[in-house]
Design a protein around this motif. Sequence first.
Motif, PDB file in Angstrom:
ATOM      1  N   ILE A 282       0.833  -1.208   0.000  1.00 13.91           N
ATOM      2  CA  ILE A 282       0.000   0.000   0.000  1.00 13.91           C
ATOM      3  C   ILE A 282       0.867   1.256   0.000  1.00 13.91           C
ATOM      4  N   LEU A 283       1.886   1.274   0.853  1.00 10.51           N
ATOM      5  CA  LEU A 283       2.729   2.470   0.966  1.00 10.51           C
ATOM      6  C   LEU A 283       3.549   2.721  -0.293  1.00 10.51           C
ATOM      7  N   SER A 284       3.785   1.682  -1.090  1.00 10.30           N
ATOM      8  CA  SER A 284       4.634   1.816  -2.279  1.00 10.30           C
ATOM      9  C   SER A 284       3.848   2.104  -3.547  1.00 10.30           C
TER      10      SER A 284
ATOM     11  N   LEU B 205      -7.265 -11.794  -0.919  1.00 14.62           N
ATOM     12  CA  LEU B 205      -7.623 -12.862  -1.845  1.00 14.62           C
ATOM     13  C   LEU B 205      -8.793 -12.487  -2.749  1.00 14.62           C
ATOM     14  N   ARG B 206      -9.723 -11.677  -2.239  1.00 14.33           N
ATOM     15  CA  ARG B 206     -10.895 -11.303  -3.033  1.00 14.33           C
ATOM     16  C   ARG B 206     -10.850  -9.840  -3.441  1.00 14.33           C
ATOM     17  N   ASN B 207      -9.672  -9.242  -3.380  1.00 14.69           N
ATOM     18  CA  ASN B 207      -9.525  -7.831  -3.702  1.00 14.69           C
ATOM     19  C   ASN B 207      -8.562  -7.693  -4.882  1.00 14.69           C
ATOM     20  N   THR B 208      -9.100  -7.391  -6.059  1.00 17.80           N
ATOM     21  CA  THR B 208      -8.294  -7.323  -7.271  1.00 17.80           C
ATOM     22  C   THR B 208      -7.265  -6.206  -7.195  1.00 17.80           C
ATOM     23  N   GLU B 209      -7.671  -5.034  -6.685  1.00 18.13           N
ATOM     24  CA  GLU B 209      -6.743  -3.902  -6.599  1.00 18.13           C
ATOM     25  C   GLU B 209      -5.557  -4.230  -5.700  1.00 18.13           C
ATOM     26  N   MET B 210      -5.838  -4.894  -4.574  1.00 15.45           N
ATOM     27  CA  MET B 210      -4.764  -5.240  -3.640  1.00 15.45           C
ATOM     28  C   MET B 210      -3.833  -6.270  -4.251  1.00 15.45           C
ATOM     29  N   LYS B 211      -4.384  -7.253  -4.937  1.00 15.27           N
ATOM     30  CA  LYS B 211      -3.543  -8.271  -5.576  1.00 15.27           C
ATOM     31  C   LYS B 211      -2.693  -7.664  -6.683  1.00 15.27           C
TER      32      LYS B 211
ATOM     33  N   LYS C 208       2.546  -5.793  -8.536  1.00 13.14           N
ATOM     34  CA  LYS C 208       3.356  -4.709  -9.099  1.00 13.14           C
ATOM     35  C   LYS C 208       4.591  -4.443  -8.257  1.00 13.14           C
ATOM     36  N   VAL C 209       4.413  -4.410  -6.934  1.00 15.37           N
ATOM     37  CA  VAL C 209       5.530  -4.082  -6.043  1.00 15.37           C
ATOM     38  C   VAL C 209       6.545  -5.220  -5.982  1.00 15.37           C
ATOM     39  N   TRP C 210       6.052  -6.438  -5.753  1.00 19.83           N
ATOM     40  CA  TRP C 210       6.963  -7.547  -5.465  1.00 19.83           C
ATOM     41  C   TRP C 210       7.474  -8.247  -6.727  1.00 19.83           C
TER      42      TRP C 210
END
Length: 312
Positions: free
Chosen positions: A47-49, A287-293, A298-300
């Motif tokens: 989130i922070l990145s 797991l059910r959050n597309t934006e978070m996944k 993107k970051v990792w």
Amino acid sequence: METQRNNSEFVLLGLSYDKSIQTFCFILFLFCYVSLLVGNLLILVSILSTTLYHQPMYYFLSHLASLDICFTSSVTPKFIGDLLLETKSISYGNCLLQIFTMHFFGSIEIFILTAMAFDRYVAICKPLHYMIIMNRTRCKLFVFAAWVGGAAHSFPQLFMAIVLPYCGPNEIDHYFCDIFPLLKIACADTYITGVLVLVNSGIVVLVTFVFLFGSYIFILFTLRNQSAEGRRKALSTCGSHISVLVLFFAPAIFAYLRPPTTFPEDKVLALFYTIIAPMFNPLIYTLRNTEMKNAMRKVWCQGYFQKKHTGN
């Protein structure tokens, strides 16, 4: 009036006396704690990145992830280490510190969950005014209010623990220090203190849970007017939030909304709000959050390939 206190340390009785069960619990909860740290740190850094940090829901989620780490770390490392020890002792000062930090970070987490519920209400029920209502200044005020509320809840808990006299048995029938187990070994009439704890913890937890659960039911009721895609996305988000509420609040309500006494089930139920719920939070919210996944990918993943490309 000077507080009478002869005990300089307490003995925690832990989950079980059986050595094989203690060894199994050590392996299990060490895995749970490491998973909790890794999962919440992944969420926090992701989130922070990215630009997600500027969205209110993920701004609150970053605070929830950091609070999960702080809240669980106030209890779990000591609990895991004690599983390998014959005598599970804790000093008077560390016992008071554990009570304060657990209630402080735990209550802040409750208020952050309340802010997240309000955020989802505005996003689903008032989408056109969402960015106006949930501006960054208001989000920061919600977080500040959560920390003030945490202090307002935890300092009375600490004060009640300090003024109790401990001059008898020093064995606490739990795996961490909390106010109800301390009431059991205090050598004084603890009726008034028990009522105050019931009001300060039990009623607050119950009212907050009813408010949060009712707000999500109201949100789900208003989804009738949404499109099929809007309903699907909102149901996914609200479903994950409700799962967190049930995992965290149900055992907490049982633990604190009752007369000041202890039951054998307390130690097992406490595992849910001290270890299990914070461990599952990263899974529930990602797991059910597309934006978070996508943000985590993107970051990792990009970071890994850039590092690999640089190495070549």
